[in-house]
Design a protein around this motif. Structure first.
Motif, PDB file in Angstrom:
ATOM      1  N   ASN A  79     -27.165   1.625  21.163  1.00  0.00           N
ATOM      2  CA  ASN A  79     -26.525   0.348  20.777  1.00  0.00           C
ATOM      3  C   ASN A  79     -26.975  -0.118  19.394  1.00  0.00           C
ATOM      4  O   ASN A  79     -27.351  -1.278  19.194  1.00  0.00           O
ATOM      5  CB  ASN A  79     -26.832  -0.743  21.812  1.00  0.00           C
ATOM      6  N   THR A  80     -26.929   0.803  18.442  1.00  0.00           N
ATOM      7  CA  THR A  80     -27.386   0.484  17.096  1.00  0.00           C
ATOM      8  C   THR A  80     -26.322   0.862  16.073  1.00  0.00           C
ATOM      9  O   THR A  80     -25.751   1.951  16.141  1.00  0.00           O
ATOM     10  CB  THR A  80     -28.701   1.205  16.774  1.00  0.00           C
ATOM     11  N   LEU A  81     -26.104  -0.042  15.156  1.00  0.00           N
ATOM     12  CA  LEU A  81     -25.175   0.166  14.048  1.00  0.00           C
ATOM     13  C   LEU A  81     -25.980   0.366  12.778  1.00  0.00           C
ATOM     14  O   LEU A  81     -27.029  -0.267  12.595  1.00  0.00           O
ATOM     15  CB  LEU A  81     -24.263  -1.059  13.905  1.00  0.00           C
ATOM     16  N   TYR A  82     -25.497   1.241  11.913  1.00  0.00           N
ATOM     17  CA  TYR A  82     -26.199   1.538  10.671  1.00  0.00           C
ATOM     18  C   TYR A  82     -25.269   1.365   9.469  1.00  0.00           C
ATOM     19  O   TYR A  82     -24.050   1.468   9.578  1.00  0.00           O
ATOM     20  CB  TYR A  82     -26.715   2.977  10.670  1.00  0.00           C
ATOM     21  N   LEU A  83     -25.892   1.133   8.328  1.00  0.00           N
ATOM     22  CA  LEU A  83     -25.188   1.172   7.051  1.00  0.00           C
ATOM     23  C   LEU A  83     -26.099   1.848   6.043  1.00  0.00           C
ATOM     24  O   LEU A  83     -27.121   1.283   5.654  1.00  0.00           O
ATOM     25  CB  LEU A  83     -24.793  -0.226   6.570  1.00  0.00           C
ATOM     26  N   GLN A  84     -25.737   3.047   5.659  1.00  0.00           N
ATOM     27  CA  GLN A  84     -26.464   3.758   4.605  1.00  0.00           C
ATOM     28  C   GLN A  84     -25.874   3.359   3.267  1.00  0.00           C
ATOM     29  O   GLN A  84     -24.675   3.536   3.046  1.00  0.00           O
ATOM     30  CB  GLN A  84     -26.343   5.267   4.811  1.00  0.00           C
ATOM     31  N   MET A  85     -26.700   2.846   2.390  1.00  0.00           N
ATOM     32  CA  MET A  85     -26.234   2.363   1.093  1.00  0.00           C
ATOM     33  C   MET A  85     -26.928   3.146  -0.011  1.00  0.00           C
ATOM     34  O   MET A  85     -28.154   3.124  -0.121  1.00  0.00           O
ATOM     35  CB  MET A  85     -26.538   0.869   0.942  1.00  0.00           C
ATOM     36  N   ASN A  86     -26.142   3.854  -0.788  1.00  0.00           N
ATOM     37  CA  ASN A  86     -26.665   4.655  -1.893  1.00  0.00           C
ATOM     38  C   ASN A  86     -26.151   4.117  -3.225  1.00  0.00           C
ATOM     39  O   ASN A  86     -25.156   3.408  -3.280  1.00  0.00           O
ATOM     40  CB  ASN A  86     -26.236   6.114  -1.732  1.00  0.00           C
ATOM     41  N   SER A  87     -26.841   4.488  -4.285  1.00  0.00           N
ATOM     42  CA  SER A  87     -26.443   4.082  -5.644  1.00  0.00           C
ATOM     43  C   SER A  87     -26.203   2.584  -5.724  1.00  0.00           C
ATOM     44  O   SER A  87     -25.183   2.124  -6.250  1.00  0.00           O
ATOM     45  CB  SER A  87     -25.182   4.845  -6.072  1.00  0.00           C
ATOM     46  N   LEU A  88     -27.126   1.825  -5.220  1.00  0.00           N
ATOM     47  CA  LEU A  88     -26.968   0.372  -5.178  1.00  0.00           C
ATOM     48  C   LEU A  88     -26.935  -0.234  -6.580  1.00  0.00           C
ATOM     49  O   LEU A  88     -27.569   0.264  -7.515  1.00  0.00           O
ATOM     50  CB  LEU A  88     -28.097  -0.249  -4.363  1.00  0.00           C
ATOM     51  N   LYS A  89     -26.179  -1.317  -6.691  1.00  0.00           N
ATOM     52  CA  LYS A  89     -26.001  -2.009  -7.964  1.00  0.00           C
ATOM     53  C   LYS A  89     -26.570  -3.422  -7.862  1.00  0.00           C
ATOM     54  O   LYS A  89     -26.561  -4.019  -6.790  1.00  0.00           O
ATOM     55  CB  LYS A  89     -24.511  -2.079  -8.299  1.00  0.00           C
ATOM     56  N   PRO A  90     -27.017  -3.975  -8.982  1.00  0.00           N
ATOM     57  CA  PRO A  90     -27.584  -5.341  -8.934  1.00  0.00           C
ATOM     58  C   PRO A  90     -26.619  -6.365  -8.354  1.00  0.00           C
ATOM     59  O   PRO A  90     -27.057  -7.296  -7.651  1.00  0.00           O
ATOM     60  CB  PRO A  90     -27.902  -5.622 -10.407  1.00  0.00           C
ATOM     61  N   GLU A  91     -25.340  -6.207  -8.626  1.00  0.00           N
ATOM     62  CA  GLU A  91     -24.359  -7.170  -8.119  1.00  0.00           C
ATOM     63  C   GLU A  91     -24.162  -7.083  -6.612  1.00  0.00           C
ATOM     64  O   GLU A  91     -23.433  -7.896  -6.033  1.00  0.00           O
ATOM     65  CB  GLU A  91     -23.008  -6.988  -8.823  1.00  0.00           C
ATOM     66  N   GLU A  92     -24.806  -6.110  -5.999  1.00  0.00           N
ATOM     67  CA  GLU A  92     -24.711  -5.991  -4.543  1.00  0.00           C
ATOM     68  C   GLU A  92     -25.867  -6.674  -3.828  1.00  0.00           C
ATOM     69  O   GLU A  92     -25.991  -6.577  -2.607  1.00  0.00           O
ATOM     70  CB  GLU A  92     -24.621  -4.516  -4.152  1.00  0.00           C
ATOM     71  N   SER A  93     -26.677  -7.371  -4.582  1.00  0.00           N
ATOM     72  CA  SER A  93     -27.722  -8.188  -3.981  1.00  0.00           C
ATOM     73  C   SER A  93     -27.058  -9.286  -3.162  1.00  0.00           C
ATOM     74  O   SER A  93     -26.207 -10.025  -3.670  1.00  0.00           O
ATOM     75  CB  SER A  93     -28.605  -8.809  -5.072  1.00  0.00           C
ATOM     76  N   ALA A  94     -27.448  -9.383  -1.891  1.00  0.00           N
ATOM     77  CA  ALA A  94     -26.795 -10.335  -0.997  1.00  0.00           C
ATOM     78  C   ALA A  94     -27.496 -10.321   0.346  1.00  0.00           C
ATOM     79  O   ALA A  94     -28.341  -9.457   0.615  1.00  0.00           O
ATOM     80  CB  ALA A  94     -25.317  -9.979  -0.798  1.00  0.00           C
ATOM     81  N   MET A  95     -27.107 -11.258   1.187  1.00  0.00           N
ATOM     82  CA  MET A  95     -27.495 -11.205   2.586  1.00  0.00           C
ATOM     83  C   MET A  95     -26.458 -10.343   3.293  1.00  0.00           C
ATOM     84  O   MET A  95     -25.244 -10.586   3.147  1.00  0.00           O
ATOM     85  CB  MET A  95     -27.521 -12.604   3.200  1.00  0.00           C
ATOM     86  N   TYR A  96     -26.925  -9.354   3.999  1.00  0.00           N
ATOM     87  CA  TYR A  96     -26.034  -8.446   4.715  1.00  0.00           C
ATOM     88  C   TYR A  96     -26.066  -8.780   6.207  1.00  0.00           C
ATOM     89  O   TYR A  96     -27.140  -8.892   6.807  1.00  0.00           O
ATOM     90  CB  TYR A  96     -26.445  -6.999   4.474  1.00  0.00           C
ATOM     91  N   TYR A  97     -24.877  -8.905   6.767  1.00  0.00           N
ATOM     92  CA  TYR A  97     -24.738  -9.306   8.162  1.00  0.00           C
ATOM     93  C   TYR A  97     -24.064  -8.215   8.986  1.00  0.00           C
ATOM     94  O   TYR A  97     -23.045  -7.640   8.572  1.00  0.00           O
ATOM     95  CB  TYR A  97     -23.887 -10.569   8.265  1.00  0.00           C
TER      96      TYR A  97
END
Length: 122
Positions: A79-97
């Protein structure tokens, strides 16, 4: 009672990677759409990615801005959801829900986690 607890956020330099996790309880994890959203200060919450399905086909939705860099996945056994995030950008700074739907459609999103902060520095 639906509980959704995100983890895996943190600070990373531009170009780096993070893997977000969302532990879910209180709903039929295998039978509802699951997704990730994000909200930066002063901006509206936006959809990042979602998993839904119709019949025997699974659909993966990604916002155009993250296609090719982010990957959503789910572990039904845990019962686990994942999000793999690569090549992150500064504009992607945020609270992730983490979010879950009433049914198998991404448009049915109704339940939310508390969020995990992602900060990308340049």
């Amino acid at each position: 009672q639906v509980q959704m607890v995100e983890s895996g956020g943190g600070s990373v330099q531009a170009g780096g990677s993070l893997r977000l996790s969302c532990a879910v309880s209180g709903l039929s994890f295998n039978n509802v759409a699951m997704g990730w959203f994000r909200q930066a200060p002063g901006k509206e919450r936006e959809g990042v990615s979602c998993i839904s399905w119709t019949g025997g086909t699974t659909y993966y939705y990604y916002a155009d801005s993250v296609k090719g860099r982010f990957t959503i996945s789910k572990d039904n056994a845990n019962n686990t959801l994942y999000l793999q995030m690569n090549s992150l950008k500064p504009e992607e700074s945020a609270m992730y829900y983490c979010a879950a739907g009433h049914d198998r459609r991404c448009s049915s999103i109704a339940y939310w986690g508390q969020g995990t902060q992602v900060t990308v520095s340049s």
